[in-house]
Motif scaffolding. Structure first.
Motif, PDB file in Angstrom:
ATOM      1  N   SER A  34      64.958 -17.925  14.754  1.00 49.28           N
ATOM      2  CA  SER A  34      65.539 -17.476  13.489  1.00 49.28           C
ATOM      3  C   SER A  34      65.676 -15.963  13.560  1.00 49.28           C
ATOM      4  O   SER A  34      64.965 -15.295  14.323  1.00 49.28           O
ATOM      5  CB  SER A  34      64.664 -17.897  12.301  1.00 49.28           C
TER       6      SER A  34
ATOM      7  N   GLN B 115      66.853 -12.042  11.429  1.00 44.79           N
ATOM      8  CA  GLN B 115      66.911 -11.269  10.194  1.00 44.79           C
ATOM      9  C   GLN B 115      67.739 -10.022  10.447  1.00 44.79           C
ATOM     10  O   GLN B 115      67.600  -9.366  11.486  1.00 44.79           O
ATOM     11  CB  GLN B 115      65.482 -10.891   9.771  1.00 44.79           C
TER      12      GLN B 115
ATOM     13  N   SER C 223      79.264 -10.504   4.740  1.00 45.11           N
ATOM     14  CA  SER C 223      79.083 -11.775   5.424  1.00 45.11           C
ATOM     15  C   SER C 223      78.855 -11.458   6.903  1.00 45.11           C
ATOM     16  O   SER C 223      79.394 -10.478   7.421  1.00 45.11           O
ATOM     17  CB  SER C 223      80.302 -12.673   5.266  1.00 45.11           C
TER      18      SER C 223
ATOM     19  N   LEU D  60      77.687 -13.260  11.028  1.00 47.26           N
ATOM     20  CA  LEU D  60      77.339 -14.392  11.883  1.00 47.26           C
ATOM     21  C   LEU D  60      77.038 -13.900  13.282  1.00 47.26           C
ATOM     22  O   LEU D  60      77.547 -12.859  13.712  1.00 47.26           O
ATOM     23  CB  LEU D  60      78.427 -15.451  11.908  1.00 47.26           C
TER      24      LEU D  60
ATOM     25  N   TYR E 282      76.563 -16.354   7.134  1.00 42.12           N
ATOM     26  CA  TYR E 282      75.547 -15.999   6.146  1.00 42.12           C
ATOM     27  C   TYR E 282      76.075 -14.872   5.263  1.00 42.12           C
ATOM     28  O   TYR E 282      76.966 -14.115   5.660  1.00 42.12           O
ATOM     29  CB  TYR E 282      74.243 -15.587   6.838  1.00 42.12           C
ATOM     30  N   HIS E 283      75.489 -14.749   4.083  1.00 44.09           N
ATOM     31  CA  HIS E 283      75.991 -13.801   3.078  1.00 44.09           C
ATOM     32  C   HIS E 283      74.811 -13.076   2.440  1.00 44.09           C
ATOM     33  O   HIS E 283      73.776 -13.687   2.154  1.00 44.09           O
ATOM     34  CB  HIS E 283      76.779 -14.574   2.009  1.00 44.09           C
ATOM     35  N   PHE E 284      74.966 -11.758   2.220  1.00 48.83           N
ATOM     36  CA  PHE E 284      73.884 -10.988   1.601  1.00 48.83           C
ATOM     37  C   PHE E 284      74.451  -9.717   0.979  1.00 48.83           C
ATOM     38  O   PHE E 284      75.430  -9.148   1.485  1.00 48.83           O
ATOM     39  CB  PHE E 284      72.818 -10.615   2.644  1.00 48.83           C
TER      40      PHE E 284
ATOM     41  N   THR F 180      67.616  -9.186   5.026  1.00 43.12           N
ATOM     42  CA  THR F 180      67.823 -10.587   4.675  1.00 43.12           C
ATOM     43  C   THR F 180      66.551 -11.382   4.947  1.00 43.12           C
ATOM     44  O   THR F 180      65.632 -10.906   5.621  1.00 43.12           O
ATOM     45  CB  THR F 180      68.965 -11.189   5.513  1.00 43.12           C
TER      46      THR F 180
ATOM     47  N   VAL G  64      66.903 -16.367   8.839  1.00 37.80           N
ATOM     48  CA  VAL G  64      67.821 -17.514   8.777  1.00 37.80           C
ATOM     49  C   VAL G  64      67.923 -18.129  10.173  1.00 37.80           C
ATOM     50  O   VAL G  64      67.739 -17.437  11.186  1.00 37.80           O
ATOM     51  CB  VAL G  64      69.218 -17.087   8.271  1.00 37.80           C
TER      52      VAL G  64
END
Length: 311
Positions: free
Chosen positions: A233, A235, A249, A251, A267-269, A278, A281
């Motif tokens: 995962s 970050q 956004s 990726l 992903y979106h933040f 973030t 993920v």
């Protein structure tokens, strides 16, 4: 060395080239500096385990150091392995390994196949030799238009999700502010009493902002080397100060020279000075084998795409 009485040469040779971890002979082999053999899957597994345990990877037979630079392929063994008999997983007959893939895909009468009416919803899976009988009796060609529409609507659901992803990517590519860069994750250890492996990139600049990426294995579980299932995962952290919320956004995809398989996930933040990182993920790797490929490497090289969303 001659095989024991009653043991065929092919069986004896198979035992000599078994993978030291997986215990099967593979088409691709690695050889340590003392000549001991490992199948490619075992080799990658050993390198990944050593990374997780913060140890130098060693040959299971002689304990000499192994790495991608120290080990080499053994083409003679690979050629011999390709001629060894191997059992078809469907019909259980023996074939030379070099012919097995073609047999299983095209020739085996027991290979698993699907009905030609699967496109209108037939779920049948079965051996190839039963296909003709099934298709002659398949009920799907005789279904009414309304029945077929219900089946096709269900099948379209999965296609819509896939198309939604690609449409989202195409939409992002039309944004005014787009940035991408190659990122290199380097392995580090935490300062805890029981250290844990994590990865971090050097600072990099995209969209005129400074960023850092971090990654962890199996969500920082205590002993990921004891787990068969391995995941990564990541970050994304914004290191610059911003005067207004920065909505993005992003990726991660594989780098240009890697063969690891990563599915695209967007992903979106919204980054601010108070909320500049973030959550972790998932890095959408296909499976644990692909994860081991990344862990076995000295560094993990990926490509980050960032899209700034402007109101």
């Amino acid at each position: 060395m001659a095989p024991k009485p009653g043991v065929e040469w092919s069986t004896a040779l198979s035992h000599l080239v078994l993978g030291v971890v997986s215990l099967h002979a593979a088409a691709s082999t690695a050889q340590c500096t003392n000549g001991h053999l490992m199948c490619a899957g075992c080799f990658i597994h050993l390198l990944a385990d050593a990374r997780l345990k913060e140890e130098q990877a060693t040959c299971p037979n002689c304990r000499c150091e192994i790495s991608k630079s120290l080990c080499c392929r053994n083409l003679a063994v690979e050629k011999a392995v390709s001629e060894l008999p191997s059992e078809c997983g469907f019909c259980l007959r023996q074939f030379p390994r070099s012919l097995l893939e073609r047999h299983q895909k095209e020739e085996c009468q027991d290979r698993v196949t699907q009905c030609k009416y699967k496109r209108i919803g037939c779920p049948w899976h079965g051996p190839f030799h039963e296909l003709t009988v099934h298709e002659a009796a398949c009920a799907h060609p005789t279904k009414t238009g309304n029945e077929l529409m219900e089946i096709l609507d269900e099948m379209d659901q999965s296609h819509r999700k896939e198309m939604q992803l690609y449409n989202s990517i195409f939409s992002l590519l039309s944004f005014e502010k787009i940035g991408y860069t190659e990122v290199q994750f380097r392995p580090y250890r935490t300062d805890d009493f029981i250290t844990r492996l994590y990865y971090e990139t050097p600072r990099f600049t995209v969209l005129n902002q400074t960023w850092v990426l971090k990654a962890r294995v199996n969500d920082s579980e205590r002993n990921p080397n004891l787990s068969c299932k391995r995941t990564l995962s990541f970050q994304l952290l914004l290191k610059s100060k911003v005067t207004a919320p920065l909505e993005c956004s992003f990726l991660l995809l594989k780098g240009p020279y890697d063969d690891v398989r990563i599915s695209p996930v967007i992903y979106h933040f919204v980054f601010t000075n108070e909320s500049n990182e973030t959550d972790y993920v998932p890095l959408p790797i296909i499976d644990s084998v692909e994860c081991n490929k990344l862990l076995a490497a000295k560094n993990i090289n990926l490509r980050l795409f960032l899209f700034q969303i402007q109101k």
